[in-house]
Scaffold this active site. Structure first.
Site, PDB file in Angstrom:
ATOM      1  N   GLU A  16      -3.552  17.319 -20.454  1.00 13.86           N
ATOM      2  CA  GLU A  16      -2.807  16.494 -21.408  1.00 13.86           C
ATOM      3  C   GLU A  16      -3.041  15.017 -21.094  1.00 13.86           C
ATOM      4  O   GLU A  16      -3.029  14.612 -19.933  1.00 13.86           O
ATOM      5  CB  GLU A  16      -1.313  16.821 -21.308  1.00 13.86           C
ATOM      6  CG  GLU A  16      -0.484  16.044 -22.311  1.00 13.86           C
ATOM      7  CD  GLU A  16       0.931  16.572 -22.419  1.00 13.86           C
ATOM      8  OE1 GLU A  16       1.099  17.797 -22.599  1.00 13.86           O
ATOM      9  OE2 GLU A  16       1.856  15.768 -22.321  1.00 13.86           O
ATOM     10  N   HIS A 145      16.238  23.324 -21.984  1.00 10.73           N
ATOM     11  CA  HIS A 145      16.096  21.938 -22.461  1.00 10.73           C
ATOM     12  C   HIS A 145      17.314  21.148 -21.998  1.00 10.73           C
ATOM     13  O   HIS A 145      18.442  21.648 -22.026  1.00 10.73           O
ATOM     14  CB  HIS A 145      15.984  21.927 -23.988  1.00 10.73           C
ATOM     15  CG  HIS A 145      15.734  20.562 -24.545  1.00 10.73           C
ATOM     16  ND1 HIS A 145      16.715  19.834 -25.173  1.00 10.73           N
ATOM     17  CD2 HIS A 145      14.627  19.783 -24.539  1.00 10.73           C
ATOM     18  CE1 HIS A 145      16.207  18.655 -25.554  1.00 10.73           C
ATOM     19  NE2 HIS A 145      14.939  18.604 -25.176  1.00 10.73           N
TER      20      HIS A 145
HETATM   21  P1  FAD Z   1      13.393  21.458 -30.241  1.00 12.40           P
HETATM   22  O1  FAD Z   1      12.681  22.736 -30.098  1.00 12.40           O
HETATM   23  O2  FAD Z   1      13.804  21.045 -31.617  1.00 12.40           O
HETATM   24  O3  FAD Z   1      14.677  21.530 -29.297  1.00 12.40           O
HETATM   25  C1  FAD Z   1      15.486  20.387 -29.066  1.00 12.40           C
HETATM   26  C2  FAD Z   1      16.904  20.830 -28.711  1.00 12.40           C
HETATM   27  O4  FAD Z   1      17.500  21.388 -29.878  1.00 12.40           O
HETATM   28  C3  FAD Z   1      16.973  21.896 -27.644  1.00 12.40           C
HETATM   29  O5  FAD Z   1      18.089  21.631 -26.827  1.00 12.40           O
HETATM   30  C4  FAD Z   1      17.154  23.198 -28.438  1.00 12.40           C
HETATM   31  O6  FAD Z   1      17.857  24.189 -27.688  1.00 12.40           O
HETATM   32  C5  FAD Z   1      17.969  22.700 -29.623  1.00 12.40           C
HETATM   33  N1  FAD Z   1      17.754  23.493 -30.839  1.00 12.40           N
HETATM   34  C6  FAD Z   1      16.572  23.965 -31.330  1.00 12.40           C
HETATM   35  N2  FAD Z   1      16.768  24.648 -32.474  1.00 12.40           N
HETATM   36  C7  FAD Z   1      18.107  24.597 -32.725  1.00 12.40           C
HETATM   37  C8  FAD Z   1      18.945  25.125 -33.743  1.00 12.40           C
HETATM   38  N3  FAD Z   1      18.443  25.854 -34.764  1.00 12.40           N
HETATM   39  N4  FAD Z   1      20.288  24.892 -33.683  1.00 12.40           N
HETATM   40  C9  FAD Z   1      20.817  24.150 -32.661  1.00 12.40           C
HETATM   41  N5  FAD Z   1      20.085  23.642 -31.654  1.00 12.40           N
HETATM   42  C10 FAD Z   1      18.743  23.864 -31.681  1.00 12.40           C
HETATM   43  N6  FAD Z   1       7.700  14.125 -26.686  1.00 12.40           N
HETATM   44  C11 FAD Z   1       7.094  13.154 -27.399  1.00 12.40           C
HETATM   45  O7  FAD Z   1       7.756  12.234 -27.890  1.00 12.40           O
HETATM   46  N7  FAD Z   1       5.730  13.181 -27.608  1.00 12.40           N
HETATM   47  C12 FAD Z   1       4.929  14.163 -27.108  1.00 12.40           C
HETATM   48  O8  FAD Z   1       3.723  14.155 -27.322  1.00 12.40           O
HETATM   49  C13 FAD Z   1       5.549  15.205 -26.337  1.00 12.40           C
HETATM   50  N8  FAD Z   1       4.810  16.225 -25.827  1.00 12.40           N
HETATM   51  C14 FAD Z   1       5.437  17.241 -25.141  1.00 12.40           C
HETATM   52  C15 FAD Z   1       4.668  18.306 -24.659  1.00 12.40           C
HETATM   53  C16 FAD Z   1       5.274  19.341 -23.965  1.00 12.40           C
HETATM   54  C17 FAD Z   1       4.433  20.488 -23.447  1.00 12.40           C
HETATM   55  C18 FAD Z   1       6.683  19.325 -23.730  1.00 12.40           C
HETATM   56  C19 FAD Z   1       7.356  20.434 -22.979  1.00 12.40           C
HETATM   57  C20 FAD Z   1       7.458  18.278 -24.214  1.00 12.40           C
HETATM   58  C21 FAD Z   1       6.845  17.228 -24.923  1.00 12.40           C
HETATM   59  N9  FAD Z   1       7.584  16.150 -25.433  1.00 12.40           N
HETATM   60  C22 FAD Z   1       6.975  15.150 -26.145  1.00 12.40           C
HETATM   61  C23 FAD Z   1       9.035  16.058 -25.180  1.00 12.40           C
HETATM   62  C24 FAD Z   1       9.871  16.669 -26.328  1.00 12.40           C
HETATM   63  O9  FAD Z   1       9.693  15.918 -27.503  1.00 12.40           O
HETATM   64  C25 FAD Z   1      11.337  16.635 -25.885  1.00 12.40           C
HETATM   65  O10 FAD Z   1      11.547  17.519 -24.832  1.00 12.40           O
HETATM   66  C26 FAD Z   1      12.357  16.825 -27.004  1.00 12.40           C
HETATM   67  O11 FAD Z   1      13.642  16.440 -26.492  1.00 12.40           O
HETATM   68  C27 FAD Z   1      12.478  18.240 -27.515  1.00 12.40           C
HETATM   69  O12 FAD Z   1      11.398  18.595 -28.265  1.00 12.40           O
HETATM   70  P2  FAD Z   1      11.222  20.118 -28.803  1.00 12.40           P
HETATM   71  O13 FAD Z   1      10.062  20.121 -29.688  1.00 12.40           O
HETATM   72  O14 FAD Z   1      11.251  21.081 -27.676  1.00 12.40           O
HETATM   73  O15 FAD Z   1      12.587  20.233 -29.638  1.00 12.40           O
END
Ligand code: FAD
Length: 280
Positions: A16, A145
């Site tokens: 990455e 998370h």
């Molecule tokens: P989600 O999957 O939407 O989850 C976020 C929160 O919402 C979690 O607590 C989850 O339990 C909760 N949630 C999900 N669905 C629901 C629902 N239906 N109802 C209620 N709660 C729900 N960040 C950046 O800005 N840029 C990047 O390029 C980047 N790359 C990353 C790469 C990897 C491999 C990882 C692990 C993280 C990366 N991140 C990046 C960080 C990421 O954006 C953060 O961790 C962010 O806070 C959560 O993103 P997510 O896509 O997991 O969110």
């Protein structure tokens, strides 16, 4: 090539990187890419800044360059938390224009006090992207998370990502493999069947570790605490011990059948090189 197809052939090793920002020029970024591509990763993923700064607009272009000019498959990260439909349409257009096939669909970190725009969760973004022809990946969190108080609930939300079209997952960094193994067991029991690649970040300094703990909540096993204590006044020793720890962590994951390895290179090809050499 779609990353989902890669998983049918092998357990991919991926790197990455983040787009060049500040004084980091495109030229030094290209040097980073050249050095990383010599290590023959199966793909390189490019992060996307959720806040609109940090070179967000370059993610698709860079993912295209990695494929075309370095002959390495790429994956573009795409965040949605601060985007409206028009902005996402533009992101998607750029991804297609640059020939990007793989997208890690993410929510992004919520800026305190700021409103999320259209999509509240990554799974909603995935549903939106489902018909665009990308191979979609998502993020996952072996220790839960940081915003979600209940790891079981976080896992149920992870299942929604698979339902929404994700065909692979990459984990947040972690230092304790036991957490990963427990997480995988629970995820499989819940019906999450897609590949889950563990994401590994070597420790390089105490400041980096402190930042990581507060931003992602990764726990520190006693071996890491011992390393931090032993090399408190020896930055070179700490860096070497951190890389050695990452190599041992990866070997253990590989021996236990992990679906590939994702290395957070922090745009430091020397780190990735030392890890890959350590694995040989
Ligand atoms: P989600 O999957 O939407 O989850 C976020 C929160 O919402 C979690 O607590 C989850 O339990 C909760 N949630 C999900 N669905 C629901 C629902 N239906 N109802 C209620 N709660 C729900 N960040 C950046 O800005 N840029 C990047 O390029 C980047 N790359 C990353 C790469 C990897 C491999 C990882 C692990 C993280 C990366 N991140 C990046 C960080 C990421 O954006 C953060 O961790 C962010 O806070 C959560 O993103 P997510 O896509 O997991 O969110």
């Amino acid at each position: 090539m779609k990353i989902a197809d890669l998983f049918r052939e092998k357990k991919p090793v991926s790197f990455e990187i983040f787009p060049p920002k500040g004084e980091l020029s495109m030229e030094s970024f290209r040097q980073t890419l050249s050095a990383l591509s010599l290590l023959s990763p199966d793909y390189i993923s490019v992060t996307c800044s959720a806040g609109g700064s940090g070179g967000r607009e370059r993610t698709a272009e860079l993912a295209g360059i990695i494929r075309r000019e370095y002959g390495v498959e790429s994956c573009a990260h795409l965040t949605c938390v601060n985007s409206d439909v028009q902005m996402l349409r533009e992101d998607v257009r750029k991804l297609h224009e640059n020939g990007v096939e793989n997208v890690l669909a993410l929510r992004g970190d919520v800026i305190p006090g700021a409103q999320t725009r259209v999509f509240r969760f990554a799974s909603e973004l995935m549903r939106h992207l489902r018909d665009e022809g990308f191979c979609l990946g998502g993020a996952c969190y072996p220790e839960g998370h940081i915003e979600c108080g209940d790891p079981e609930e976080d896992l149920r939300h992870l299942y929604e990502k698979q339902q929404a079209g994700a065909s692979f997952l990459v984990t947040q960094l972690f230092f304790d493999n036991a957490c990963f193994y427990r997480f995988i067991e629970k995820a499989r029991k819940l019906g999450i069947t897609i590949p889950v690649t563990p994401g590994i970040m070597p420790i390089l300094s105490k400041a980096q570790i402190e930042r990581m703990i507060f931003t992602c909540g990764a726990s520190l096993p006693s071996d890491i605490i011992r390393i931090l204590y032993r090399y408190e006044n020896d930055p070179d020793g700490l860096r070497k011990a951190g890389i050695d720890y990452a190599v041992r962590q990866i070997r253990d994951l590989q021996a236990n059948g992990a679906d590939g390895i994702h290395i957070y290179t922090m745009n430091r090809p020397q780190i990735a090189t030392e890890i890959m050499e350590g694995l040989r």
